[in-house]
Design a protein around this motif. Structure first.
Motif, PDB file in Angstrom:
ATOM      1  N   ASN A   9     -46.860  21.587  19.274  1.00  0.00           N
ATOM      2  CA  ASN A   9     -45.740  20.673  19.121  1.00  0.00           C
ATOM      3  C   ASN A   9     -44.487  21.737  19.202  1.00  0.00           C
ATOM      4  N   GLY A  10     -43.697  21.622  19.795  1.00  0.00           N
ATOM      5  CA  GLY A  10     -42.458  22.430  20.072  1.00  0.00           C
ATOM      6  C   GLY A  10     -41.787  22.857  18.738  1.00  0.00           C
ATOM      7  N   GLN A  11     -41.632  21.895  18.046  1.00  0.00           N
ATOM      8  CA  GLN A  11     -40.786  22.282  16.677  1.00  0.00           C
ATOM      9  C   GLN A  11     -41.815  23.351  15.795  1.00  0.00           C
ATOM     10  N   ASN A  12     -42.916  23.507  16.055  1.00  0.00           N
ATOM     11  CA  ASN A  12     -43.876  24.758  15.164  1.00  0.00           C
ATOM     12  C   ASN A  12     -43.113  26.084  15.510  1.00  0.00           C
ATOM     13  N   LYS A  13     -42.455  26.264  16.505  1.00  0.00           N
ATOM     14  CA  LYS A  13     -41.764  27.536  16.683  1.00  0.00           C
ATOM     15  C   LYS A  13     -40.838  27.930  15.463  1.00  0.00           C
ATOM     16  N   TYR A  14     -40.421  26.850  14.597  1.00  0.00           N
ATOM     17  CA  TYR A  14     -39.509  26.935  13.557  1.00  0.00           C
ATOM     18  C   TYR A  14     -40.403  27.395  12.292  1.00  0.00           C
ATOM     19  N   GLN A  15     -41.735  26.980  12.281  1.00  0.00           N
ATOM     20  CA  GLN A  15     -42.468  27.135  10.953  1.00  0.00           C
ATOM     21  C   GLN A  15     -42.413  28.681  10.529  1.00  0.00           C
ATOM     22  N   GLN A  30     -46.667  30.771  22.041  1.00  0.00           N
ATOM     23  CA  GLN A  30     -45.563  30.182  21.244  1.00  0.00           C
ATOM     24  C   GLN A  30     -45.254  31.121  19.896  1.00  0.00           C
TER      25      GLN A  30
END
Lengths: 175, 73
Positions: free
Chosen positions: A104-110, A46
């Motif tokens: 977590n899929g949202q971690n790509k935006y971290q 990711q």
């Protein structure tokens, strides 16, 4: 040659795995490590695909190298388990059940710093299992497994130090 | 509020310790549950009018795990 069906063999394997996890055994503990490596690989993939920022090119290379290493570690560790006549998880259901690392899929935006710090924690969490598995492998007189696990511990420690250096932290100072 | 510290096997599996944490947290009267992975200990804060430390230990043994000792503060 066994005359049991695959269904019966797997049923017996699941039953034995449950017993091994309660005991605990080096094989069961190493199964957790294999599962953690699967989740870690997904997280590294990711990062390699999605990481953004001024240092993206260099950090994607770091993630790519760690991804390759995680695949190799998983394959090597599973092979040692098979060689030792122990069980290794092989399905996504088993990996999900036995892994402690979380994705977590949202971690790509971290941001990059957050992602690197998360990796440091993941290697540290993995070591909780590795250090126990080494002791259990020694206790069970499995020197080859203990050796592979000891190498993994060294590689994890190196990765923690390298990532902490990128974050300008000392090895054990977590963000 | 009472506090109990359950000492598990030193080589207990960290994932299993998480399962133990979840099982204890569901017990009526248990306020907080914290797992100390390196020390293989589980710390629980509980209302002694609703549940006892022995019952907490029993919950863990019912899951199939050994409890080496229980300390109550």
């Amino acid at each position: 040659m066994t005359t049991q069906t695959p269904e019966k063999l797997y049923e017996a394997e699941v039953k034995q795995a449950d017993i091994d996890h309660h005991t605990p055994t080096a094989g069961a503990m190493t199964g957790h490590i294999v599962s953690n490596l699967v989740v870690l690989a997904d997280k590294l993939q990711q990062i390699k695909w999605y990481l953004k920022g001024l240092n993206a090119v260099a950090l994607k290379r770091v993630a790519a190298d760690l991804l390759t290493q995680a695949y190799q570690q998983k394959d090597a560790l599973g092979s040692v388990l098979i060689d030792e006549n122990l069980l290794t998880p092989t399905t996504q259901k088993e990996f999900s059940e036995y892994a402690m690392l979380q994705e977590n899929g949202q971690n790509k935006y971290q941001k990059a710093e957050w992602l690197l710090d998360d990796l440091v924690h993941d290697y540290d969490t993995s070591n909780l299992f590795v250090t126990r598995a080494i002791k259990l492998a020694v206790k069970e007189d499995r020197p080859v497994l203990a050796q592979r696990l000891t190498s993994l511990l060294g590689e994890n420690n190196h990765n923690i130090a390298s990532l902490q250096a990128l974050l300008q932290n000392t090895q054990r100072r977590f963000g | 509020m009472s506090k109990a510290i359950l000492q598990l096997d030193a080589l207990s599996c960290p994932s299993c310790m998480q399962k133990i944490q979840g099982a204890l947290a569901k017990q009526a009267g248990v306020e907080t549950v914290k797992v100390l992975f390196n020390a293989a200990k589980v710390k629980a804060e509980f209302d002694s009018d609703q549940i006892s430390a022995d019952k907490l230990a029993e919950t863990v043994t019912d899951l199939g795990y050994d409890v080496k000792s229980v300390k109550v503060k």
